[in-house]
Write an enzyme that holds these catalytic residues in place. Structure first.
Site, PDB file in Angstrom:
ATOM      1  N   GLY A  43     -22.849  65.531 -14.773  1.00 39.99           N
ATOM      2  CA  GLY A  43     -22.808  66.284 -13.526  1.00 39.99           C
ATOM      3  C   GLY A  43     -23.997  65.914 -12.659  1.00 39.99           C
ATOM      4  O   GLY A  43     -25.023  65.446 -13.162  1.00 39.99           O
ATOM      5  N   GLN A  48     -30.251  66.772  -6.058  1.00 41.76           N
ATOM      6  CA  GLN A  48     -30.833  65.801  -6.981  1.00 41.76           C
ATOM      7  C   GLN A  48     -30.872  64.391  -6.410  1.00 41.76           C
ATOM      8  O   GLN A  48     -31.509  63.500  -6.976  1.00 41.76           O
ATOM      9  CB  GLN A  48     -30.036  65.763  -8.297  1.00 41.76           C
ATOM     10  CG  GLN A  48     -30.186  67.014  -9.139  1.00 41.76           C
ATOM     11  CD  GLN A  48     -29.408  66.881 -10.428  1.00 41.76           C
ATOM     12  OE1 GLN A  48     -28.209  67.110 -10.458  1.00 41.76           O
ATOM     13  NE2 GLN A  48     -30.086  66.491 -11.501  1.00 41.76           N
ATOM     14  N   CYS A  91     -30.985  67.161 -18.194  1.00 44.82           N
ATOM     15  CA  CYS A  91     -30.830  67.096 -16.740  1.00 44.82           C
ATOM     16  C   CYS A  91     -31.368  65.750 -16.273  1.00 44.82           C
ATOM     17  O   CYS A  91     -32.443  65.329 -16.706  1.00 44.82           O
ATOM     18  CB  CYS A  91     -31.614  68.242 -16.093  1.00 44.82           C
ATOM     19  SG  CYS A  91     -31.525  68.245 -14.291  1.00 44.82           S
ATOM     20  N   LEU A  92     -30.603  65.094 -15.391  1.00 41.97           N
ATOM     21  CA  LEU A  92     -31.044  63.777 -14.914  1.00 41.97           C
ATOM     22  C   LEU A  92     -32.378  63.864 -14.181  1.00 41.97           C
ATOM     23  O   LEU A  92     -33.087  62.866 -14.070  1.00 41.97           O
ATOM     24  CB  LEU A  92     -29.976  63.163 -13.999  1.00 41.97           C
ATOM     25  CG  LEU A  92     -28.643  62.822 -14.676  1.00 41.97           C
ATOM     26  CD1 LEU A  92     -27.662  62.257 -13.655  1.00 41.97           C
ATOM     27  CD2 LEU A  92     -28.844  61.844 -15.825  1.00 41.97           C
ATOM     28  N   HIS A 133     -24.837  74.826 -14.694  1.00 39.83           N
ATOM     29  CA  HIS A 133     -26.066  74.036 -14.564  1.00 39.83           C
ATOM     30  C   HIS A 133     -26.178  73.437 -13.156  1.00 39.83           C
ATOM     31  O   HIS A 133     -27.224  73.529 -12.511  1.00 39.83           O
ATOM     32  CB  HIS A 133     -26.076  72.926 -15.634  1.00 39.83           C
ATOM     33  CG  HIS A 133     -27.244  71.997 -15.551  1.00 39.83           C
ATOM     34  ND1 HIS A 133     -28.223  71.921 -16.527  1.00 39.83           N
ATOM     35  CD2 HIS A 133     -27.613  71.096 -14.604  1.00 39.83           C
ATOM     36  CE1 HIS A 133     -29.138  71.037 -16.163  1.00 39.83           C
ATOM     37  NE2 HIS A 133     -28.794  70.507 -15.010  1.00 39.83           N
ATOM     38  N   GLU A 134     -25.076  72.851 -12.686  1.00 42.01           N
ATOM     39  CA  GLU A 134     -25.105  72.196 -11.366  1.00 42.01           C
ATOM     40  C   GLU A 134     -25.170  73.223 -10.237  1.00 42.01           C
ATOM     41  O   GLU A 134     -25.832  73.005  -9.221  1.00 42.01           O
ATOM     42  CB  GLU A 134     -23.882  71.288 -11.186  1.00 42.01           C
ATOM     43  CG  GLU A 134     -23.712  70.186 -12.230  1.00 42.01           C
ATOM     44  CD  GLU A 134     -24.954  69.344 -12.441  1.00 42.01           C
ATOM     45  OE1 GLU A 134     -25.775  69.225 -11.519  1.00 42.01           O
ATOM     46  OE2 GLU A 134     -25.126  68.824 -13.569  1.00 42.01           O
ATOM     47  N   HIS A 137     -28.591  74.159  -9.454  1.00 40.97           N
ATOM     48  CA  HIS A 137     -29.285  73.185  -8.598  1.00 40.97           C
ATOM     49  C   HIS A 137     -29.086  73.511  -7.114  1.00 40.97           C
ATOM     50  O   HIS A 137     -29.972  73.293  -6.303  1.00 40.97           O
ATOM     51  CB  HIS A 137     -28.763  71.765  -8.838  1.00 40.97           C
ATOM     52  CG  HIS A 137     -29.385  71.072 -10.016  1.00 40.97           C
ATOM     53  ND1 HIS A 137     -30.722  70.747 -10.077  1.00 40.97           N
ATOM     54  CD2 HIS A 137     -28.850  70.615 -11.174  1.00 40.97           C
ATOM     55  CE1 HIS A 137     -30.976  70.132 -11.218  1.00 40.97           C
ATOM     56  NE2 HIS A 137     -29.856  70.027 -11.915  1.00 40.97           N
TER      57      HIS A 137
HETATM   58 CO    CO Z   1     -29.587  69.088 -13.685  1.00 37.94          CO
END
Ligand code: CO
Length: 175
Positions: A43, A48, A91-92, A133-134, A137
């Site tokens: 995701g 991000q 998380c990226l 999670h997304e 963000h």
């Molecule tokens: Co993340």
């Protein structure tokens, strides 16, 4: 597209409601999906990649060879939720850090699709976790905010390392 890494301040700004639909938005979503596969994620949220919009992309398989689970969600909102469970997340924007996070098990969300149509969907388990999670963000909330006190202590030095790395790179990024 460059993935912004903690503690890049854009990650705390979240996203604005998307009101304009069309080819530009579609292109952005497609580029985000490509960046997500490139980085091995499941995701990716627009902040991000430095875009302050309520836009997220996901694919629970994380594989570009299986795109059946691809979703592009605009202005998502949780309308119903049930049950809580812990599971591991990464998380990226936090390379190298993994920890357990408590999330809702079953959720119902409303969102707008790329065509500007209002949609409702139910999700559970892994998919529900990715969405939550997304979605965080888009509000400037990061998964490390949700760690248990024990895990917060455990990842403290890794966070400090990312902060040091960011400080040493920031002047170049600003130039
Ligand atoms: Co993340």
């Amino acid at each position: 597209m460059e993935i912004r890494v903690y503690p890049d301040p854009v990650l705390r700004r979240g996203g604005q409601t998307v009101t304009e639909f069309g080819p530009e938005l579609e292109r952005t979503a497609a580029e985000m999906m490509a960046a997500m596969y490139e980085e091995g994620g499941v995701g990716l949220a627009a902040p991000q990649v430095g875009i302050e919009q309520k836009l997220l992309v996901l694919n629970p398989t994380g594989s570009k060879d299986d795109r059946s689970g691809e979703l592009v969600l605009l202005n998502p909102k949780i309308t119903r939720k049930k049950g809580r469970e812990y599971d591991e997340e990464g998380c990226l924007s936090f390379p190298g850090i993994q920890a357990e996070v408590e999330r809702w098990i079953d959720i119902t969300i409303t969102y707008t699709d790329l065509q500007g149509q209002e949609q409702t969907m139910k999700a559970e388990g892994w998919l529900a976790r990715i969405i939550q999670h997304e979605l965080d963000h888009l509000e400037g909330v990061l998964f490390v905010d949700r760690l248990t006190p024990v895990d917060k202590l455990r990842v403290k030095s890794q966070l400090a390392e990312l902060e040091d790395r960011y400080k040493s790179q920031a002047p170049r990024a600003r130039a």
